[in-house]
Write a protein that holds these residues in place. Sequence first.
Motif, mmCIF file in Angstrom:
data_model
loop_
_atom_site.group_PDB
_atom_site.id
_atom_site.type_symbol
_atom_site.label_atom_id
_atom_site.label_comp_id
_atom_site.label_asym_id
_atom_site.label_seq_id
_atom_site.Cartn_x
_atom_site.Cartn_y
_atom_site.Cartn_z
ATOM 1 N N HIS A 278 -0.462 66.345 54.571
ATOM 2 C CA HIS A 278 -1.801 66.891 54.775
ATOM 3 C C HIS A 278 -2.264 66.734 56.216
ATOM 4 N N ASP A 279 -1.552 65.939 57.016
ATOM 5 C CA ASP A 279 -1.922 65.796 58.422
ATOM 6 C C ASP A 279 -1.419 66.970 59.274
ATOM 7 N N GLY A 280 -0.775 67.967 58.618
ATOM 8 C CA GLY A 280 -0.319 69.158 59.324
ATOM 9 C C GLY A 280 1.031 69.029 59.985
ATOM 10 N N THR A 281 1.770 67.963 59.684
ATOM 11 C CA THR A 281 3.074 67.779 60.307
ATOM 12 C C THR A 281 4.208 67.922 59.293
ATOM 13 N N LEU A 298 1.916 72.092 62.409
ATOM 14 C CA LEU A 298 1.544 73.381 61.852
ATOM 15 C C LEU A 298 0.052 73.416 61.547
ATOM 16 N N ASP A 299 -0.414 74.580 61.088
ATOM 17 C CA ASP A 299 -1.819 74.756 60.770
ATOM 18 C C ASP A 299 -2.095 74.364 59.324
ATOM 19 N N GLY A 300 -3.200 73.676 59.091
ATOM 20 C CA GLY A 300 -3.634 73.365 57.744
ATOM 21 C C GLY A 300 -2.958 72.147 57.147
ATOM 22 N N ALA A 301 -3.418 71.779 55.955
ATOM 23 C CA ALA A 301 -2.787 70.713 55.185
ATOM 24 C C ALA A 301 -1.566 71.294 54.497
ATOM 25 N N LEU A 302 -0.407 70.685 54.692
ATOM 26 C CA LEU A 302 0.843 71.234 54.186
ATOM 27 C C LEU A 302 1.054 70.818 52.734
ATOM 28 N N SER A 303 1.618 71.725 51.928
ATOM 29 C CA SER A 303 1.621 71.542 50.480
ATOM 30 C C SER A 303 2.994 71.503 49.831
ATOM 31 N N GLY A 316 4.798 75.692 52.714
ATOM 32 C CA GLY A 316 3.509 76.262 52.349
ATOM 33 C C GLY A 316 2.379 75.369 52.844
ATOM 34 N N SER A 317 1.175 75.956 52.955
ATOM 35 C CA SER A 317 0.068 75.188 53.498
ATOM 36 C C SER A 317 -1.261 75.662 52.911
ATOM 37 N N SER A 318 -2.336 75.006 53.328
ATOM 38 C CA SER A 318 -3.680 75.372 52.871
ATOM 39 C C SER A 318 -4.164 76.665 53.507
ATOM 40 N N THR A 319 -3.367 77.247 54.385
ATOM 41 C CA THR A 319 -3.628 78.585 54.900
ATOM 42 C C THR A 319 -2.848 79.580 54.045
ATOM 43 N N PRO A 320 -3.061 80.892 54.184
ATOM 44 C CA PRO A 320 -2.303 81.869 53.382
ATOM 45 C C PRO A 320 -0.867 82.069 53.843
#
Length: 341
Positions: A278-281, A298-303, A316-320
């Motif tokens: 979630h720190d974007g790394t 990367l951008d957003g919290a990574l999922s 995948g991330s909290s972005t689209p």
Amino acid sequence: MGKRQSKPRCNSSKYREEETKCPSLPDAALRDQPAHTDAVASVASLAHDQCVSGGKDKAVVVCNWHRGNVVRRFWGHEHEVTKVGCLAELGFLFSASRDRTVKMWGLYSGALGAARCFSGHELVVSGLAVSPAFPRLCTGSRDNSVCTWDLETGACLRRVAISRNVVTHLCWVPGEPYVTQTSEDKTIRIWDTRELQVAHLFPAKKQIQTSCDVSPDGRYCLSTSSGFGHEGGEATLWDLRQVKGRVREFWGHAQTASSCIFLPQGLASFPEIATASHDGTVKVWSLETGACLSTAFLDGALSSLAACGKATFLCGSSTPWIHLMRVRSAKGPELQQVAKF
């Protein structure tokens, strides 16, 4: 924590910008829009340069990750998709949702709707695992239960509920009738799916266990922990044959480590794993030493992570957007974002 590393050299906003920078992907599509319209919760790899993803927009999307284009889009869930999986050999996709169901989709079928719906959980379905060696579906939920299902009829074969076992992730052990499961009760369970019994329970960690993966040879399990403010957020390696305790831990994320994968053999000259946070790394680690080999921002919290080809994996991330990552190892491992779609 170590010194913050520089950002990847290929930090693109879309495929169009990467054509000249990353000639190793000559067929990369000219994608101006992401595959989803909201956060991506889960991504899994398919055969033939394809992947499947699900997200907050309720869609199940099949993309060609090499070109970046959408191949198919499935609709049918009433709420956001939480997990996706596949039986590529049989041509089926699976998606779990906050609507408490799991749906099976025909990858090569012309049908617009789901081929089958698995209904029976009382709360969000938060875990999903399928295996070509044992053609059945295993699911877990926030209702504390784990279920196995008949793929042909959609009937629930067995259901077991354990107090406080809020399932966060499921992963099948390759070639075996066992499924590993992480939970909010901070434990990792190994289920024998034949009778749906707990075969082993690893010692509880200090933090919620958020995801798990099993090595291709079925020997090791990797799990990730929740965290905040540099507390927790580690990944842990477990030996499935010597189940007395943890083998090694991997520290470095500042927040919750949300996903982990064993990178395919041949990805580099040494064994590696990858974690997302979630720190974007995204971080690549040495299995042998536990050292962080490379970091990408990367951008957003990574999922979610999924290995998709030699030296490449998806995030995948909290972005689209779905990010396509590559490990280059000519002068030591270097993690780069190649493109996103």
